[in-house]
Design a protein around this motif. Structure first.
Motif, PDB file in Angstrom:
ATOM      1  N   THR A 360       0.826  -1.213   0.000  1.00  0.00           N
ATOM      2  CA  THR A 360       0.000   0.000   0.000  1.00  0.00           C
ATOM      3  C   THR A 360       0.860   1.264   0.000  1.00  0.00           C
ATOM      4  OG1 THR A 360      -1.410  -1.281   1.450  1.00  0.00           O
ATOM      5  CG2 THR A 360      -2.069   0.975   1.046  1.00  0.00           C
ATOM      6  N   ALA A 361       2.048   1.132   0.596  1.00  0.00           N
ATOM      7  CA  ALA A 361       2.927   2.309   0.717  1.00  0.00           C
ATOM      8  C   ALA A 361       3.348   2.848  -0.647  1.00  0.00           C
ATOM      9  CB  ALA A 361       4.157   1.968   1.545  1.00  0.00           C
ATOM     10  N   LEU A 362       3.112   2.062  -1.684  1.00  0.00           N
ATOM     11  CA  LEU A 362       3.500   2.524  -3.017  1.00  0.00           C
ATOM     12  C   LEU A 362       2.756   3.804  -3.399  1.00  0.00           C
ATOM     13  CD1 LEU A 362       5.467   1.613  -5.142  1.00  0.00           C
ATOM     14  CD2 LEU A 362       3.625   0.495  -6.322  1.00  0.00           C
ATOM     15  N   ILE A 363       1.706   4.075  -2.694  1.00  0.00           N
ATOM     16  CA  ILE A 363       0.960   5.306  -2.944  1.00  0.00           C
ATOM     17  C   ILE A 363       1.822   6.526  -2.635  1.00  0.00           C
ATOM     18  CG2 ILE A 363      -0.116   5.576  -0.651  1.00  0.00           C
ATOM     19  CD1 ILE A 363      -1.829   5.941  -4.040  1.00  0.00           C
ATOM     20  N   LEU A 364       2.891   6.312  -1.904  1.00  0.00           N
ATOM     21  CA  LEU A 364       3.795   7.434  -1.586  1.00  0.00           C
ATOM     22  C   LEU A 364       4.906   7.603  -2.622  1.00  0.00           C
ATOM     23  CD1 LEU A 364       4.059   6.975   2.278  1.00  0.00           C
ATOM     24  CD2 LEU A 364       2.786   8.705   1.041  1.00  0.00           C
TER      25      LEU A 364
ATOM     26  N   ILE C 181      -0.030   3.050   7.539  1.00  0.00           N
ATOM     27  CA  ILE C 181       0.117   1.812   6.771  1.00  0.00           C
ATOM     28  C   ILE C 181       0.816   0.746   7.612  1.00  0.00           C
ATOM     29  CG2 ILE C 181       1.326   0.782   4.814  1.00  0.00           C
ATOM     30  CD1 ILE C 181       0.797   3.413   3.301  1.00  0.00           C
ATOM     31  N   ARG C 206      -0.251  14.632  -6.381  1.00  0.00           N
ATOM     32  CA  ARG C 206       0.736  13.603  -6.716  1.00  0.00           C
ATOM     33  C   ARG C 206       0.047  12.314  -7.148  1.00  0.00           C
ATOM     34  NH1 ARG C 206       2.792   9.834  -3.817  1.00  0.00           N
ATOM     35  NH2 ARG C 206       1.841  10.636  -1.926  1.00  0.00           N
ATOM     36  N   MET C 219       0.908  -1.242  -8.270  1.00  0.00           N
ATOM     37  CA  MET C 219       0.464  -1.276  -6.887  1.00  0.00           C
ATOM     38  C   MET C 219      -0.452  -2.439  -6.564  1.00  0.00           C
ATOM     39  SD  MET C 219      -0.182   2.625  -5.847  1.00  0.00           S
ATOM     40  CE  MET C 219      -0.200   3.692  -7.248  1.00  0.00           C
ATOM     41  N   THR C 222      -4.052  -2.490  -4.261  1.00  0.00           N
ATOM     42  CA  THR C 222      -4.183  -1.090  -3.881  1.00  0.00           C
ATOM     43  C   THR C 222      -4.315  -0.215  -5.123  1.00  0.00           C
ATOM     44  OG1 THR C 222      -2.730  -1.535  -2.050  1.00  0.00           O
ATOM     45  CG2 THR C 222      -3.119   0.756  -2.561  1.00  0.00           C
TER      46      THR C 222
END
Lengths: 399, 243, 263
Positions: A360-364, C181, C206, C219, C222
């Motif tokens: 999920t952190a890939l959103i960053l 997260i 972004r 992703m 997600t």
């Protein structure tokens, strides 16, 4: 068979010929005979060949399976099928209906045919020394379950597959238990699953093929001694899509290929002792994703350009070698101007390690914070594999 | 006529104006004096609408002005410190204020000529000296022939010639019927100009009346001494109030 | 409205001649041109620009904006003594700065693309979205800057607050997302993360841009959820609306404060 050659004759089917159906021609043909099929649409259900004959089309000869039948089953060797159009093979959930199915056939050839809306296109089972060349296959596959593979080989050896074009099948080219075969100059594009999919198929050579825009890319598994050269793996972009997925691949040579715009260029699992050299990794999400159970692979002389992540791994340990590659993300210097950067390049970003664990952190991605963290990590590696570094990063793109 | 009734203003805890009642006579010059931080500027700015009082009313010619802005058409204002957009030239600055006032035909450029500002016409404001800016500020205050002029330390920073030019202009306009409110630290100047004086101390009006009267009551020679006496000694003050 | 237009006209006139404004436009020009020279393709240039824009525009807008209000104080006082409403003054000054900053950014960034000539139709929409996001971020952070600057009389305090707000939105907030997260790894986080992204204009811009480049494929699940939300026209509409709301809210708060402020 050899006796037949002397008295070989042509059997003409269709307009002006002595046969009105292909079936009757096949029934009266002897080894070595040539059946010439004139323009027209032939709806004759399932046909079987039991002799070493040639079947060739003149003009536009269409064999129509009426969405019910397997069209041509070859149970003999030395059969040539050329210049024909196969349409509307019957979809079956129980058996693999094909436009052309070769069973225990040797020295046969399938050349310059067209396949439209075939379930399976060309299907070889327990065959050897066959050639499949210049065929053009377009299916209209929509669902995986109701679609078949373009060129499907099961338990074959010494097959040559060249200059074919396969689109919108399930898998473009599918091998299971195939040995010593050569796959050259094929275009496998827009297939529903894999452009190329094989397992347990040792010592095959894949050269100058294009695998493009297949929804899962290319997956190769449980195989030794593959040669993959000058292929293009392109635009295989999707959540479970790979330029090439290598699973349990050993002793292979992957060189001079281009991996462009794939979610993952090469994904390696349980893959060991391979040479990955002189490839171009361009604009991929991940250029190389290598799991900890992959060892002793050597990545050298590759170009890594504009990938979101150059190398990702799920471990702090590293048992692979990265040497003398060009990395566009490298920001080191070359004081002695020998073309090799003076400080090693660490291609694994901390962020890539993070997202292996927390996807999920890939959103960053591309957040300023992440850039800061990565910058800090690259100065003092605390979590990324310390030995995964290219000690001789090239300053210039390799030719 | 400007009427101020029960005007109150706090800055946080600081009580700046304490129930101010004041009438400013038309066609007169009224001076507001007092020590630093007595509330002079706050009072002036309240009239202009730059400061919002907590309570009380301000009306001009019988019209309440609280929270409105169109009445400022009638007012010319010269702030204590004149600063303008630095990149504009004088020409552009004047064009700007004229534009804001919808280009009236009849503008008063007398001061402009008197101050000889023509030679600065094309210079950016940032290159002008403090005195010159003050002159520009004066020109703008008089430009639209307002019936009321509020001048905060108008002569500060001006050379003697410009200063007397400005004073002449003020008297001339007064004679034409303009109402003036001004502040100054130069008492001789006020003596010369204003017939009315309002003395403000700690947010209260301690004296409001004719200048001569103030001098007379304090028994001093001139306004400056009279004011100084006021600031020092309250007794005189109480006496004064009784009368 | 008439007063606003007049102030605006002079603001344009004034700002467009200032050195820092020209510097701002040239900054984007040099960066974009440089990226074309060293990075190459449209897509890469746009992606690299995205990083720069997301960091630089909020910072520049909020600092320039605050400085500008402090710097314009006397001018504002001059205007306040003229028969013009405060609302018109605030509108005029805000629009004057935010529109010129936007114009500087769009011109500086757009010009190299025009000079390069060929913009792939595929990337044209990405470029448009990038420019839109940059412009909206300019408006948002200028509005925040104005709010801060009218609130804090003290310049040092105001600039300090501006820096903190920038830090919060570009760095601290993402750190917080990362923690969420990490803490709630076992729960389906996607809706929460979408919500959190909407609540930060920098993240929102972004994510919107990221998904435009189809990064969602990287992703997994997600990405699919995000893609579903953001790529649908409603998602894009929601994102743009939220960004606009992000500009309107601090603008109105600042305006309300300005209307009651003593000078």
């Amino acid at each position: 068979m050899y006796a037949g050659v002397a008295s070989a004759k042509d059997l003409i089917v269709g307009k002006g010929g002595e046969f009105s159906t292909i079936r009757s021609a096949i029934e009266s043909a002897q080894d070595g005979d040539r059946i010439i099929i004139k323009s027209g649409v032939y709806r004759e259900g399932a046909l079987e060949i039991h002799r070493s004959i040639t079947l060739t089309g003149e003009g536009k000869a269409v064999l129509d399976g009426e969405n019910k039948f397997q069209i041509l089953t070859v149970k003999a060797s030395g059969v040539t099928i050329s210049n024909l159009t196969f349409e509307n093979v019957g979809v079956s959930y129980v058996q693999d209906n094909a436009a052309i199915k070769l069973i225990e056939s040797y020295n046969s050839a399938v050349i310059d045919n067209r396949f439209r809306n075939a379930f399976f296109g060309i299907y070889l089972s327990k065959s050897g020394f066959c050639t499949i060349r210049g065929n053009d296959l377009i299916a209209a596959a929509e669902k995986e379950a109701s679609s078949g593979n373009g060129i499907h080989l099961w338990n074959c050896h010494d097959i040559t597959i060249e200059n074919n074009s396969i689109q919108h099948h399930r898998d473009g080219i599918y091998f299971e238990f195939v040995k010593r075969s050569t796959i050259t100059g094929n275009h496998s594009i827009g297939n529903l699953r894999y452009g190329l999919h094989f397992m347990f198929s040792d010592t095959c050579v894949y050269e100058d093929n294009i695998f493009k825009n297949n929804s899962a890319g290319v997956a190769v598994m449980y195989t030794k001694k593959i040669t993959m050269k000058r292929n293009r793996f392109e635009d295989n972009w999707g959540a479970a899509s790979y330029g090439v997925l290598l699973k349990d691949i050993t002793g292979s040579d992957i060189a001079g290929n281009a991996f462009v715009n794939n979610t993952v260029g090469i994904h390696a699992e349980g893959t060991s002792r391979n040479r990955i050299a002189g490839n171009e990794f361009l604009n991929n999400g991940w250029a190389v994703r290598i799991m900890a159970n992959s060892t002793d692979n050597v990545f050298s002389q590759n170009n890594f350009i504009g990938n979101a992540f150059d190398v990702a791994t799920n471990s702090r340990q590293n048992y692979n070698v990265f040497d003398s590659n060009y990395w566009s993300a490298y920001d080191g210097y070359d004081l002695n101007r020998d073309g090799v950067g003076d400080v090693p390049f660490r291609p694994v970003r901390l962020f890539s390690l993070l997202i292996e664990q927390y996807p999920t952190a890939l959103i960053l991605l591309r957040s300023f914070l992440i850039d800061l963290i990565d910058a800090a990590e690259s100065v003092i590696p605390a979590l990324t594999p310390e030995t995964l570094a290219d000690a001789n990063p090239r300053m210039r793109r390799l030719p | 006529m400007i009427r101020i009734q029960s005007l109150e203003k706090h800055y946080q805890k600081l009580h700046v104006l304490k129930s101010i009642n004041l009438s400013v006579e038309p066609s007169k010059i009224t001076a507001i004096v007092g020590p630093n931080s007595a509330g002079k500027s706050t009072l002036i700015k309240s009239i202009l609408g730059l400061v919002f009082p907590d309570r009380g009313d301000i009306s001009i010619n019988g019209e309440r002005v609280n929270g409105r802005w169109d009445y400022r058409r009638k007012i010319g204002y010269m702030p204590q410190l004149a600063r303008f957009p630095e990149n504009l030239t004088l020409k552009e600055l004047l064009a700007l204020v004229r534009d804001l006032r919808h280009h009236p035909d009849d503008t008063d450029m007398e001061l402009f000529e008197v101050f000889n500002l023509g030679k600065e016409w094309d210079k950016p404001i940032r290159t002008l000296s403090g005195g010159t800016r003050q002159k520009v500020s004066a020109v703008i205050a008089f430009l639209f022939r307002p019936s009321i002029l509020i001048l905060d330390e108008p002569t500060a920073g001006l050379d003697p010639i410009a200063s007397s030019n400005l004073k002449d202009k003020i008297l001339k306009e007064r004679d034409l019927g303009k109402t003036f409110i001004l502040t100054s630290h130069i008492m001789s100047e006020l003596e010369e100009l204003s017939e009315h004086i309002v003395f403000l101390l700690e947010g209260k009006i301690f004296f409001e009346g004719l200048t001569d009267e103030l001098v007379r009551y304090t028994g001093e020679r001139n306004l400056e001494r009279a004011i100084a006496t006021l600031m020092k000694g309250r007794p005189v003050w109480t006496e004064l109030q009784k009368s | 409205m008439d007063g606003t237009a007049k102030i605006l006209k002079y603001e344009f006139h004034n700002i467009l001649r200032s050195k820092w404004m020209i510097g701002y436009a040239i900054f984007f020009l040099v960066i974009t041109d440089g990226l074309f020279r060293f990075v190459g393709t449209d897509a890469k240039v746009i992606l690299s620009l995205m990083n720069i824009i997301l960091a630089v525009i909020p910072l520049a807008s909020i600092i320039f904006g605050a400085m500008y209000v402090y710097h314009s104080r006397e001018f504002i006082e001059l205007l306040l003594s003229q028969p013009i409403g405060r609302k018109n003054i605030y509108w005029g000054i805000y629009c004057g700065l935010s529109l010129t900053l936007s114009a500087g950014f769009v011109a500086g960034t757009g010009l190299p693309f025009l000079l390069e000539g060929v913009i792939d139709a595929e990337y044209l929409s990405a470029l448009m979205l990038l420019l839109t996001a940059g412009v909206l971020l300019t408006w948002i952070f200028t509005a925040l800057a104005f709010w801060i600057a009218v609130r804090y009389e003290d310049k040092v305090k105001g600039i300090g607050a501006a820096m903190l707000i920038w830090m919060f939105f570009t760095v601290v907030y993402d750190g917080f997302i990362l923690l969420v997260i990490y803490w709630f790894d076992d729960y389906p986080l996607e809706p929460a993360i979408i919500g959190m992204s909407l609540a930060n204009p920098v993240d929102l811009a972004r994510v919107m841009l990221l998904l435009k480049f189809n990064v969602s494929a990287m992703m997994g699940y997600t990405g699919a959820v995000f893609h579903q939300f953001f790529s649908a026209s409603t998602g894009l509409g929601v994102s743009l609306s939220v960004l606009i709301l992000w500009a309107v809210t601090p603008f109105l708060l600042g305006l309300r404060y300005f209307q009651k402020k003593d000078f």
